[in-house]
Motif scaffolding. Sequence first.
Motif, PDB file in Angstrom:
ATOM      1  N   ALA A  44      -6.788   6.031  -5.639  1.00 37.62           N
ATOM      2  CA  ALA A  44      -5.385   6.247  -5.278  1.00 37.62           C
ATOM      3  C   ALA A  44      -5.207   7.563  -4.537  1.00 37.62           C
ATOM      4  N   SER A  45      -5.968   8.586  -4.924  1.00 37.78           N
ATOM      5  CA  SER A  45      -5.883   9.875  -4.224  1.00 37.78           C
ATOM      6  C   SER A  45      -6.312   9.737  -2.771  1.00 37.78           C
ATOM      7  N   ILE A  46      -7.392   9.006  -2.536  1.00 43.08           N
ATOM      8  CA  ILE A  46      -7.862   8.791  -1.164  1.00 43.08           C
ATOM      9  C   ILE A  46      -6.841   8.000  -0.367  1.00 43.08           C
ATOM     10  N   LEU A  47      -6.267   6.965  -0.988  1.00 45.27           N
ATOM     11  CA  LEU A  47      -5.285   6.136  -0.294  1.00 45.27           C
ATOM     12  C   LEU A  47      -4.019   6.918   0.011  1.00 45.27           C
ATOM     13  N   ILE A  48      -3.574   7.741  -0.930  1.00 48.19           N
ATOM     14  CA  ILE A  48      -2.375   8.557  -0.711  1.00 48.19           C
ATOM     15  C   ILE A  48      -2.597   9.540   0.428  1.00 48.19           C
ATOM     16  N   THR A  49      -3.801  10.095   0.507  1.00 48.50           N
ATOM     17  CA  THR A  49      -4.100  11.041   1.581  1.00 48.50           C
ATOM     18  C   THR A  49      -4.232  10.332   2.919  1.00 48.50           C
ATOM     19  N   ALA A  50      -4.766   9.109   2.910  1.00 51.29           N
ATOM     20  CA  ALA A  50      -5.000   8.386   4.164  1.00 51.29           C
ATOM     21  C   ALA A  50      -3.716   7.833   4.767  1.00 51.29           C
ATOM     22  N   GLN A  51      -2.740   7.484   3.944  1.00 51.82           N
ATOM     23  CA  GLN A  51      -1.526   6.856   4.463  1.00 51.82           C
ATOM     24  C   GLN A  51      -0.738   7.780   5.404  1.00 51.82           C
ATOM     25  N   PRO A 272      -2.192  11.561  -7.339  1.00 51.53           N
ATOM     26  CA  PRO A 272      -0.842  10.972  -7.271  1.00 51.53           C
ATOM     27  C   PRO A 272       0.176  11.871  -7.955  1.00 51.53           C
ATOM     28  N   ASP A 273       1.450  11.625  -7.710  1.00 55.23           N
ATOM     29  CA  ASP A 273       2.491  12.471  -8.276  1.00 55.23           C
ATOM     30  C   ASP A 273       2.509  12.362  -9.797  1.00 55.23           C
ATOM     31  N   ALA A 274       3.163  13.335 -10.432  1.00 55.80           N
ATOM     32  CA  ALA A 274       3.163  13.429 -11.890  1.00 55.80           C
ATOM     33  C   ALA A 274       3.788  12.206 -12.543  1.00 55.80           C
TER      34      ALA A 274
END
Length: 302
Positions: A44-51, A272-274
Amino acid sequence: MRRWLRQHRYAIAVSVRRLLAQPFSSLANLLVIALTLTVPILGASILITAQPVARQLSVSPEMTIFLSPSADADASAGIAQRLKADFADDVASVKVVKRDEAMAKLRANPNWAQALAALPSNPLPDAVVVTLHEHPDLARHADTLATQWRQWQQVDLVQHDSAWVQRLEAILRFARIGLVLLAIGVALVVLATVFNTVRMQALTQREEIGVARLVGATESFVRRPFLYLGALTGLTAGLAAIALAYFALMPLNTALARLAQSYGTSLALRLPDAVSLALAVVVVAILGALSARWSVTRNTRF
């Protein structure tokens, strides 16, 4: 109310004692669940950064309309006016690039100066550079516009970069689906691990449960410590997974920063956010409690 709270405090205390009574087994189960949960968190961290990067790259793509060499001198200005008038909702900006202006820029480049000096005339056509507005399906929308503009008179070629935008969107869509499937797999691992843990605890406490029933203990009283055991296992493993993901991102960001620096940019992975993390921990705790309930129901029928 006090009786209800006292019963739940007792159940929590019993579940904590059972976890601490077998430290190595409990630690192994927590580690298995935490490591399993760390994988989708990192995904999810990678996807959040890639978007955001994908949106930044694919937003407002440029399309270039090349006129035919035999086009009139004022044809590019006429096309620019037509674009602004007929496609105002689609076009963000329009820029006319004259053939002489383009040739002057190329000649200013020392790598092209000698090659261009050998040409008898300017082979470049006039061009119109169009920047589009955002669109939900930007790549397909750009293809539709390019098809229309190619049919205009005095237009020789319409060049745009929708192919790589489509590939990037497909990759992100594939990553989202993969992350969902991975989360389902993680949920199954949590259910299986907690189920087996509670099963072993129920078999270990078999005599104690039998005595409690003989003295009048209700089924809810017998099951409640096991439910808290499953919930505490999921809660602790979820928090440990967040900590593991946080520390795992440190070396990843160091390597990513070096790679991004070589391209003249900066990029960093972030969790991801808290709210999302807290929701994930709650879901894992609920899954642990449900698995514990299922296990204790199946393994305490004696």
